[in-house]
Enzyme design. Structure first.
Site, PDB file in Angstrom:
ATOM      1  N   HIS A 257       0.841  -1.201   0.000  1.00 22.91           N
ATOM      2  CA  HIS A 257       0.000   0.000   0.000  1.00 22.91           C
ATOM      3  C   HIS A 257       0.866   1.238   0.000  1.00 22.91           C
ATOM      4  CE1 HIS A 257      -3.279   2.715   0.910  1.00 22.91           C
ATOM      5  NE2 HIS A 257      -4.039   1.748   0.464  1.00 22.91           N
ATOM      6  N   ASP A 308      -8.011  -5.547  -0.609  1.00 17.52           N
ATOM      7  CA  ASP A 308      -8.437  -6.390  -1.725  1.00 17.52           C
ATOM      8  C   ASP A 308      -8.103  -7.864  -1.537  1.00 17.52           C
ATOM      9  OD1 ASP A 308      -9.548  -4.420  -3.519  1.00 17.52           O
ATOM     10  OD2 ASP A 308      -7.531  -3.608  -3.602  1.00 17.52           O
TER      11      ASP A 308
HETATM   12  C1  LIG Z   1      -0.604  -0.727  -3.843  1.00 23.32           C
HETATM   13  C2  LIG Z   1       0.620  -0.426  -4.683  1.00 23.32           C
HETATM   14  C3  LIG Z   1       0.150   0.015  -6.077  1.00 23.32           C
HETATM   15  C4  LIG Z   1       1.387   0.718  -4.029  1.00 23.32           C
HETATM   16  O1  LIG Z   1       2.368   1.072  -4.926  1.00 23.32           O
HETATM   17  P1  LIG Z   1       3.592   2.050  -4.604  1.00 23.32           P
HETATM   18  O2  LIG Z   1       3.395   2.794  -3.356  1.00 23.32           O
HETATM   19  O3  LIG Z   1       3.807   2.826  -5.856  1.00 23.32           O
HETATM   20  O4  LIG Z   1       4.783   1.044  -4.356  1.00 23.32           O
HETATM   21  P2  LIG Z   1       5.718   0.466  -5.478  1.00 23.32           P
HETATM   22  O5  LIG Z   1       4.949  -0.209  -6.552  1.00 23.32           O
HETATM   23  O6  LIG Z   1       6.679   1.551  -5.875  1.00 23.32           O
HETATM   24  O7  LIG Z   1       6.465  -0.641  -4.629  1.00 23.32           O
HETATM   25  C5  LIG Z   1       7.573  -0.396  -3.732  1.00 23.32           C
HETATM   26  C6  LIG Z   1       8.394  -1.667  -3.657  1.00 23.32           C
HETATM   27  O8  LIG Z   1       7.600  -2.726  -3.088  1.00 23.32           O
HETATM   28  C7  LIG Z   1       7.404  -3.761  -4.043  1.00 23.32           C
HETATM   29  N1  LIG Z   1       5.994  -4.144  -4.009  1.00 23.32           N
HETATM   30  C8  LIG Z   1       4.948  -3.326  -3.774  1.00 23.32           C
HETATM   31  N2  LIG Z   1       3.815  -4.027  -3.820  1.00 23.32           N
HETATM   32  C9  LIG Z   1       4.166  -5.297  -4.106  1.00 23.32           C
HETATM   33  C10 LIG Z   1       3.420  -6.457  -4.279  1.00 23.32           C
HETATM   34  N3  LIG Z   1       2.099  -6.444  -4.182  1.00 23.32           N
HETATM   35  N4  LIG Z   1       4.080  -7.603  -4.553  1.00 23.32           N
HETATM   36  C11 LIG Z   1       5.425  -7.620  -4.645  1.00 23.32           C
HETATM   37  N5  LIG Z   1       6.188  -6.517  -4.479  1.00 23.32           N
HETATM   38  C12 LIG Z   1       5.548  -5.373  -4.219  1.00 23.32           C
HETATM   39  C13 LIG Z   1       7.741  -3.160  -5.401  1.00 23.32           C
HETATM   40  O9  LIG Z   1       8.137  -4.126  -6.321  1.00 23.32           O
HETATM   41  C14 LIG Z   1       8.828  -2.195  -5.032  1.00 23.32           C
HETATM   42  O10 LIG Z   1      10.016  -2.919  -4.822  1.00 23.32           O
HETATM   43  P3  LIG Z   1      11.422  -2.319  -5.277  1.00 23.32           P
HETATM   44  O11 LIG Z   1      11.587  -1.059  -4.471  1.00 23.32           O
HETATM   45  O12 LIG Z   1      12.371  -3.397  -4.933  1.00 23.32           O
HETATM   46  O13 LIG Z   1      11.292  -2.041  -6.755  1.00 23.32           O
HETATM   47  C15 LIG Z   1       1.527  -1.657  -4.781  1.00 23.32           C
HETATM   48  O14 LIG Z   1       1.855  -2.122  -3.485  1.00 23.32           O
HETATM   49  C16 LIG Z   1       0.915  -2.756  -5.606  1.00 23.32           C
HETATM   50  O15 LIG Z   1       1.046  -2.755  -6.829  1.00 23.32           O
HETATM   51  N6  LIG Z   1       0.192  -3.734  -4.961  1.00 23.32           N
HETATM   52  C17 LIG Z   1      -0.479  -4.760  -5.703  1.00 23.32           C
HETATM   53  C18 LIG Z   1      -1.813  -4.241  -6.252  1.00 23.32           C
HETATM   54  C19 LIG Z   1      -2.833  -4.050  -5.178  1.00 23.32           C
HETATM   55  O16 LIG Z   1      -3.042  -4.909  -4.331  1.00 23.32           O
HETATM   56  N7  LIG Z   1      -3.525  -2.922  -5.243  1.00 23.32           N
HETATM   57  C20 LIG Z   1      -4.589  -2.592  -4.315  1.00 23.32           C
HETATM   58  C21 LIG Z   1      -4.171  -1.521  -3.376  1.00 23.32           C
HETATM   59  S1  LIG Z   1      -5.401  -1.267  -2.133  1.00 23.32           S
END
Ligand SMILES: CC(C)(COP(=O)(O)OP(=O)(O)OC[C@H]1O[C@@H](n2cnc3c(N)ncnc32)[C@H](O)[C@@H]1OP(=O)(O)O)[C@@H](O)C(=O)NCCC(=O)NCCS
Length: 371
Positions: A257, A308
Site C-alpha cells: 500500500h 483487496d
Molecule cells: C498498492 C501499490 C500500487 C502501491 O504502490 P507504490 O506505493 O507505488 O509502491 P511500489 O509499486 O513503488 O512498490 C515499492 C516496492 O515494493 C514492491 N511491491 C509493492 N507491492 C508489491 C506487491 N504487491 N508484490 C510484490 N512486491 C511489491 C515493489 O516491487 C517495489 O520494490 P522495489 O523497491 O524493490 O522495486 C503496490 O503495493 C501494488 O502494486 N500492490 C499490488 C496491487 C494491489 O493490491 N492494489 C490494491 C491496493 S489497495
C-alpha cells in the site's frame, strides 16, 4: 520544478471526509473498527455526506430515499443489449452505464447544493442495480426489481442472485460496503475531485472515478487476487507459486500500500469474514490458500495484505462472479466519491499541477518538405 513520482507524500487537498493517520483509518473522525462493528452502510453514507452520524429519523429518511430511487431507466437496461456483452468487462460496462444514466437525469447539469444532494441519492441508489442488472442480462436472465423493504446490501445480493440472501450473507456484504466506502485521497477519489474541480457535473466525476478504480493497481486488484488463488488451486502449491512470482519480480496482488506501512486496518475484518464464509460454503481452501500466500510473502517482503486480498474470497463465497468484484467495490466507493465531490464543490479551486519537463531543449523548426 522537480516531480515526485506518483505524487508520493504530496498533500494535494484538505478534506474532512476521511483520514489515515498512523495506519488508522477514520471516517469523519470515527475509527473504521467501530464503524465496521456497529454501523450499517446507510449510516456510513449519511456520515460521509453530512459529516455527522444520522439520528433514527434521518437514517430512516435516507434509507427510504435510496430505496425509492433504486430502479434504473429502461434505456440503461436496453443499452446493455448494445454492448458486446460476452466480451465486455463489467467495470467498463459500469463506467458506460453511469455515463448513460447521466443522460437521463434532467438535473445532471444543475449545480446547486440541493440538486447535487438529489443526484447523490440517485447515483448511490442506482449503482447496485446497474451492476446486478448487467450481470443478469449477460447471463441471459431478466433483471430483478429491487425490494422496498431491503437495504442496499440485501437488495444488491437479491437483485444479483434472484433469491433472498441469508442473514450471514447480508452481514458480510454490509460490512464489506462499510469497509470500502471511503479512503482519503486514493486514486479514484482524486480523479473524481480533479474532474469536478473544473465544475463538471457529478456523473462525469463518478464516471471518471470508475475508470480509475478499474485498474489492477487500485480496485481491480480484488479480481486479480481471485485469479491468483484459482491458479494456485491448493495450499501445497502456494509456496512455489509465490516464490516464482517474486523471483520474476512480479507483484502479488492484494499486498502492499502506498500509505499503510504496518498494515491495512480493513484487512482483518475481511480475513475473519473469509474464514467464516469459506467454512459455511464448504470451500475452506480459499481462506487456507490466502493464509499460505500471506505467510510466504510476508516472510520475504514486509508487505501486509490490503483491503483487496481477503475481499476476493469473501465475494467468491457470496456467489459473486469474479469479474464483478471491482464493480462491487464501486457500489460502495461511490459513497466516498460523492462525499469528496460535494466537498470539492463547497470550496472549489481548479486542480492544475505542473509537470517537470524532461523532453528535448529548444529546437529549430524544420518545414515538412525538409524532414
Ligand atoms: C498498492 C501499490 C500500487 C502501491 O504502490 P507504490 O506505493 O507505488 O509502491 P511500489 O509499486 O513503488 O512498490 C515499492 C516496492 O515494493 C514492491 N511491491 C509493492 N507491492 C508489491 C506487491 N504487491 N508484490 C510484490 N512486491 C511489491 C515493489 O516491487 C517495489 O520494490 P522495489 O523497491 O524493490 O522495486 C503496490 O503495493 C501494488 O502494486 N500492490 C499490488 C496491487 C494491489 O493490491 N492494489 C490494491 C491496493 S489497495
Amino acid at each position: 520544478m522537480t516531480a515526485t513520482r506518483g505524487l508520493e507524500g504530496i498533500v494535494a487537498a484538505t478534506s474532512s471526509v476521511s483520514s489515515i493517520i498512523d495506519d488508522t483509518l477514520t471516517y469523519v473522525g470515527y475509527n473504521i473498527d467501530d464503524l465496521t462493528k456497529n454501523a450499517s452502510f446507510e449510516e456510513v453514507i449519511y456520515l460521509l455526506w453530512h459529516l455527522e452520524l444520522p439520528n433514527k429519523a434521518q437514517l430512516q429518511d435516507l434509507k427510504q430515499q435510496l430505496v425509492d430511487h433504486m430502479e434504473i431507466p429502461q434505456e440503461v437496461i436496453d443499452s446493455f443489449k448494445t454492448y458486446p456483452i460476452d466480451k465486455v468487462h463489467p467495470m467498463a460496462a459500469l463506467r458506460t452505464a453511469v455515463s448513460t444514466l447521466g443522460l437521463f437525469d434532467e438535473e445532471a447539469d444543475v449545480m446547486d447544493k440541493e440538486a447535487n444532494f438529489r443526484k447523490a441519492i440517485r447515483l448511490q441508489a442506482k449503482m447496485p442495480t446497474i451492476v446486478a442488472a448487467f450481470s443478469r442480462i449477460r447471463n441471459g436472465e431478466d433483471p430483478v426489481a429491487p425490494r422496498k423493504d431491503y437495504n442496499i446490501a440485501e437488495n444488491f445480493l437479491y437483485m444479483l442472485n434472484g433469491k433472498e440472501p441469508s442473514a450471514i450473507e447480508v452481514e458480510a456484504m454490509d460490512k464489506a460496503l462499510v469497509l470500502h466506502a471511503d479512503h482519503e485521497l486514493n486514486a479514484s477519489t482524486f480523479t473524481a475531485r480533479v474532474c469536478v474541480a473544473t465544475l463538471s457535473d457529478m456523473y462525469s466525476g463518478v464516471t471518471a472515478a470508475i475508470g480509475a478504480l478499474k485498474g489492477p493497481l487500485h480496485g481491480g486488484a480484488n479480481e486479480q487476487v481471485m485469479k491468483m488463488l484459482t491458479e494456485i488451486g491448493s495450499v501445497d502449491k502456494a509456496e512455489k507459486y509465490i516464490l516464482d512470482k517474486l523471483e520474476n519480480k512480479e507483484k502479488i496482488m492484494g499486498f502492499g500500500h502506498r500509505v499503510y506501512k504496518k498494515g491495512d486496518p480493513r484487512a482483518k475484518f475481511l480475513r475473519d469474514m473469509s474464514k467464516k464464509l469459506t467454512d459455511i460454503t464448504g470451500e475452506p481452501q480459499w481462506y487456507e490458500i490466502s493464509e499460505k500466500v500471506r505467510e510466504v510473502l510476508t516472510s520475504k517482503k514486509p508487505l501486509p495484505p490490503n483491503v483487496d486480498f481477503y475481499s476476493a474470497s469473501v465475494y467468491h463465497s457470496l456467489g459473486i462472479d469474479h469479474d464483478l468484484f471491482t464493480p462491487v467495490f464501486a457500489v460502495s466507493r461511490v459513497s466516498g466519491w460523492i462525499a469528496h465531490i460535494l466537498e470539492q464543490y463547497e470550496n472549489n479551486r481548479l486542480i492544475r499541477p505542473r509537470a517537470e519537463y524532461t523532453g528535448p531543449g529548444m529546437r529549430v523548426f524544420k518545414p515538412l518538405e525538409d524532414r
